[in-house]
Enzyme design. Structure first.
Site, mmCIF file in Angstrom:
data_model
loop_
_atom_site.group_PDB
_atom_site.id
_atom_site.type_symbol
_atom_site.label_atom_id
_atom_site.label_comp_id
_atom_site.label_asym_id
_atom_site.label_seq_id
_atom_site.Cartn_x
_atom_site.Cartn_y
_atom_site.Cartn_z
ATOM 1 N N ASP A 88 0.866 -1.179 0.000
ATOM 2 C CA ASP A 88 0.000 0.000 0.000
ATOM 3 C C ASP A 88 0.902 1.229 0.000
ATOM 4 O O ASP A 88 2.107 1.141 0.212
ATOM 5 C CB ASP A 88 -0.957 -0.046 1.201
ATOM 6 C CG ASP A 88 -2.212 0.797 0.961
ATOM 7 O OD1 ASP A 88 -2.244 1.550 -0.043
ATOM 8 O OD2 ASP A 88 -3.149 0.714 1.767
ATOM 9 N N CYS A 278 -5.229 -22.028 19.979
ATOM 10 C CA CYS A 278 -5.900 -22.084 21.289
ATOM 11 C C CYS A 278 -5.832 -23.455 21.937
ATOM 12 O O CYS A 278 -6.116 -23.587 23.131
ATOM 13 C CB CYS A 278 -7.373 -21.705 21.154
ATOM 14 S SG CYS A 278 -7.631 -19.989 20.704
HETATM 15 N N1 GUN Z 1 -6.432 0.805 2.972
HETATM 16 C C1 GUN Z 1 -7.692 0.857 3.443
HETATM 17 N N2 GUN Z 1 -8.441 1.704 2.696
HETATM 18 C C2 GUN Z 1 -7.636 2.187 1.742
HETATM 19 C C3 GUN Z 1 -7.840 3.115 0.658
HETATM 20 O O1 GUN Z 1 -8.931 3.662 0.441
HETATM 21 N N3 GUN Z 1 -6.764 3.357 -0.146
HETATM 22 C C4 GUN Z 1 -5.552 2.754 0.069
HETATM 23 N N4 GUN Z 1 -4.547 3.019 -0.774
HETATM 24 N N5 GUN Z 1 -5.342 1.901 1.074
HETATM 25 C C5 GUN Z 1 -6.372 1.623 1.902
HETATM 26 ZN ZN ZN Z 2 -8.601 -20.145 18.659
#
Ligand code: GUN
Ligand code: ZN
Length: 643
Positions: A88, A278
C-alpha cells in the site's frame, strides 16, 4: 492475468497470475507491519499457507534502515516471504493522521524499486462525511494519479483504487473510468470507516455500485475488509481479495475474532475454540501468558478464524450455495442483517448474474431468503412466459410435499378433467402444475411453518398472477367431480418448460408438426422431445430443464430473429467449436444480453449458421471484457459425429 474458474452470481473462484505465483481467489492478504511483525511473514507462508501478503511501502520508505534493506535486498528477501507481495502507498496513513509528505510518482517509483508484485497508487481517501463536490474533485485527482501510475508501472502490477465516499453514482462512474485504464487490480477504497462504524448497508451500496462499473476481468479487492464475519457477504457481492490488519491490531488489545464478532479476553467466560493456536488453552491460561506471547497466540487465533471462514466461503461458492452461507453469517449482527436487506434492493442487477439453475437444492434460511435474485427471476418469467392451457384456475396450497404433481396427483387430475389449471401457492409465488419439477421449484427446501413476510409476498404475487392469467379461480375444495375434458399433462409440461427457458416463439418452432415425447421407463419423466422426427430437446432429470440439441437450435435460428439465444463466434473458432470444443471468451464477437449464466446458448457463425449448442458459463455482458476462460461449455457441435 485473472481467470474466473467458477462463479455463483457475482461471486467467483479465480486464479490470479503474478510474478510470484498464481493466487487462488477469493484470498485474504494478511497485513504485515515490518516494524512490528506480530506474526512473521515466514510463519504466514509456512504455518497458515498464505500465498500473498500486503505491507506498507510508506512505512518502509520512512524508516531509514528498512528503506535501505528493502532497496538492497528487495522486499521478498527482506521479509523472507516467497509468495506474492502487495504494497500500500500511504493513503491509509493520510486517512488516519492527515496529510502525508510524499507524492504519487515518488511512491510508485519506490514500490517498483523494492520489487513489489502489486503496488498501489497514492489515491485520495474519500471519507464518508465528505460532500459530493469534495468527493468528485478528489476522484479526479485519484484518476489522474492512477493514469500516471499506469504509464510508469513497468512490470509491476498496479492497484487502481476506486473511491467515491457513499455516493453511488460517483462510485459507479469512478469504477467505469478505472475499468478503462491499464490497471491490474481493482481495490474498492474508502470503506474502512464504514466497517468500523458498522455501516454495512452503506458498504453494500458502495460495493454494488462499484461492481457495476468495474472491469470483470480483474480481481476486486475490498480494501481493509478482514473480519471473518464479512467475508461471505463480500464474496457474494463479487469481491475477490481482502486484507486484514485487525488480526494483529486486535491481538495487541487482547481481542479475539470469531465468526460472530470480536470479544475481549477479559470479558470472555470460556474459550470454546479448538483452533491450533488455542488448543490446550483456557481463558485463564491465556490471560496468564506474558503479554508478548499472549498477543502472538491471539493473533494466530484470529488468523485461523479467517483462514477457516475463507475455506468455508470457497466451499459454499463452489457448491453454488454462497447465498445460504451469507444469510447465515448476516445473523451475527443486526447491522449485517441490514446489509443483507439492502442487497435485496439490487435484485434487478443481481438477476442478470443469477444462473438459470444450480446443482443441488436451495435451502431457505429465513425471511431474507426471499431477497435472492432466484425469486425475482422466477416471478418475472412465470408472469411473462407462462401460457395457461385454460382460463380457469384452481388454487392449491403447498403443504411441503414435492413435486406437487405427484403429491396432489388425484386432485390435479380431477381439476384438469373439469377444465381447471392447477396452480400451487408456494413460497416462490404461483407454481403452475406444468412447471413443478423445474428448478428452483422442486429443488428447494422451506420450513413447513413459513415466516409471515414470505407468506404475504407469495400470496400477493400469486393473486396478481391469477388475476392476470385467468378469468376465474376456485379453491381445491370446490373442484367439480364430473369433468371429462381430455388433456395431455406431459405435453403441457414439455411446452411450459420450453416457454420458460426459451420463450414463446422458440417454443412454437421446437414443437412444430408431429411431436413425440420419449419418457424414461424407470421414472416416467420426459427425456426427449422429437419433432417431425428430429430430436430437438432433451430434458435433464436433476433440474427439470432442457438441453438444446443442434436440430432444435436450427429451428430457433430459422424462426426467431437474432440475437435471441445466440452467441456469435469468430471465424477462427468455428472449425473447433463445430467439432464439440468449448467456446472461449476471446473468440466471441457478440452475445444475446438476455442470456443468463447456465442458459442454453446457440453458437452461430457470423452468418447465423448454427455451429453448436451448449451452456453459457459467464455473465452475458461480461464476455467482451473477459480475455480468458470458457464462454460456452459446448455439448454438441454441428460437425460432431453423434450430433
Ligand atoms: N487501505 C484501506 N483503505 C484504503 C484506501 O482507500 N486506499 C488505500 N490506498 N489503502 C487503503
Ligand atoms: Zn482459537
Amino acid at each position: 492475468m485473472f481467470e474466473i474458474v467458477k462463479r455463483d452470481g457475482l461471486a467467483r473462484l479465480g486464479k490470479f497470475e503474478t510474478k510470484h505465483g498464481v493466487l487462488e481467489t477469493p484470498a485474504l492478504l494478511p497485513v504485515v507491519n515490518p516494524k512490528i511483525n506480530t506474526v512473521t511473514s515466514r510463519e504466514l507462508y509456512d504455518e497458515f499457507g498464505f500465498r500473498a501478503m500486503i505491507t506498507n511501502s510508506y512505512i518502509i520508505k520512512n524508516t531509514p534502515d528498512l528503506k535501505e534493506k528493502a532497496q538492497a535486498l528487495g522486499l521478498h528477501e527482506m521479509l523472507d516471504f516467497p509468495g506474492i507481495i502487495m504494497t500500500d502507498s500511504g493513503t491509509f496513513q493520510s486517512h488516519m493522521y492527515g496529510e502525508v509528505e510524499v507524492t504519487n510518482d515518488e511512491m510508485v517509483e519506490f514500490q517498483k524499486s523494492i520489487g513489489t508484485d502489486i503496488g498501489t497508487v497514492l489515491d485520495i481517501f474519500t471519507e464518508p462525511y465528505w460532500t459530493k463536490e469534495q468527493t468528485a474533485e478528489s476522484i479526479e485527482v485519484t484518476l489522474e494519479r492512477t493514469q500516471y501510475a499506469c504509464d510508469i508501472k513497468g512490470d509491476m502490477m498496479i492497484n487502481g483504487v476506486g473511491q467515491g465516499s457513499i455516493y453511488k453514482d460517483l462510485r459507479e462512474s469512478c469504477a467505469r473510468r478505472m475499468a478503462d485504464m491499464d490497471i491490474d487490480v481493482h481495490p474498492i477504497g474508502g470503506v474502512v470507516p464504514l466497517m468500523e462504524q458498522y455501516r454495512y448497508s452503506d458498504l453494500v451500496d458502495v460495493v454494488i455500485s462499484s461492481k457495476k462499473g468495474l472491469n470483470p476481468n480483474r480481481p476486486v479487492h475490498l480494501f481493509g475488509a478482514g473480519h471473518p464475519m464479512i467475508l461471505a457477504l463480500a464474496t457474494l457481492m463479487g469481491c475477490d481479495l481482502f486484507d486484514s490488519a485487525s488480526y494483529a491490531k486486535f491481538a495487541r488489545d487482547d481481542r479475539l475474532m470469531f465468526i460472530d464478532g470480536t470479544f475481549r479476553l477479559s470479558e470472555m467466560q470460556s474459550l470454546d475454540c479448538d483452533c491450533p493456536a488455542c488448543r490446550g488453552h483456557t481463558v485463564q491460561t491465556l490471560r496468564k501468558l506474558p503479554p508478548k506471547e499472549r498477543t502472538k497466540v491471539i493473533a494466530k487465533h484470529n488468523l485461523y478464524q479467517i483462514t477457516h471462514e475463507l475455506a468455508l466461503v470457497k466451499r459454499y461458492l463452489s457448491e453454488g450455495r454462497l447465498w445460504e452461507l451469507a444469510e447465515m453469517r448476516c445473523r451475527a449482527h443486526p447491522a449485517l442483517l441490514d446489509a443483507l436487506r439492502r442487497l435485496e434492493e439490487y435484485q434487478d442487477f443481481l438477476e442478470k448474474t443469477e444462473p438459470i439453475s444450480r446443482t443441488g437444492a436451495m435451502f431457505y434460511t429465513g425471511a431474507e431468503t426471499r431477497g435472492r435474485p432466484v425469486f425475482k427471476r422466477y416471478i418475472d418469467r412465470v408472469n411473462s412466459r407462462y401460457v395457461p392451457p385454460t382460463d380457469k384456475a384452481v388454487l392449491f396450497v403447498d403443504e411441503g410435499s414435492k413435486p406437487y404433481s405427484r403429491a396432489y396427483a388425484a386432485d390435479f387430475d380431477r381439476a384438469r378433467k373439469a377444465g381447471y389449471t392447477p396452480i400451487v401457492l408456494s413460497p416462490f409465488g404461483p407454481v403452475p402444475a406444468d412447471l413443478d419439477e423445474m428448478y428452483p421449484l422442486a429443488q428447494s427446501l422451506f420450513p413447513y411453518i413459513m415466516d409471515i413476510d414470505t407468506e404475504i409476498e407469495s400470496s400477493s404475487t400469486t393473486r396478481e398472477f391469477l388475476d392476470r392469467k385467468f378469468k376465474t379461480t376456485i379453491k381445491y375444495s370446490e373442484i367439480p367431480d364430473d369433468g371429462d375434458q381430455e388433456y395431455d399433462a406431459d405435453m403441457l409440461r414439455a411446452m411450459a418448460v420450453s416457454r420458460y427457458q426459451f420463450g414463446e416463439e422458440a417454443t412454437q418452432a421446437l414443437f412444430r408438426g408431429n411431436v413425440e415425447l420419449i419418457k424414461s421407463r424407470k421414472t416416467g419423466k420426459i427425456r426427449n422431445v422429437i419433432s417431425d422426427g428430429e430430436h430437438v430437446l432433451s430434458m435433464r432429470a436433476p433440474d427439470g430443464m432442457y438441453s438444446l440439441r443442434v436440430e432444435g437450435a436450427k429451428r430457433i435460428t430459422e424462426s426467431v430473429p437474432a440475437p435471441h439465444m445466440r452467441v456469435v463466434l469468430m471465424d477462427d473458432a468455428v472449425p473447433f467449436v463445430s467439432k464439440g470444443r468449448n467456446a472461449f471468451c476471446q473468440f466471441i464477437t457478440s452475445c444475446d444480453e438476455e442470456l443468463v449464466p447456465m442458459d442454453e446458448a446457440i453458437l452461430v457463425d457470423k452468418d447465423d449458421n448454427v455451429i453448436a449448442t451448449g451452456r453459457l458459463n459467464v455473465i452475458a455482458n461480461e464476455i467482451a471484457s473477459l480475455k480468458k476462460g470458457i464462454a460456452v461449455k459446448v455439448r454438441s457441435g454441428s460437425g460432431d459425429d453423434e450430433a
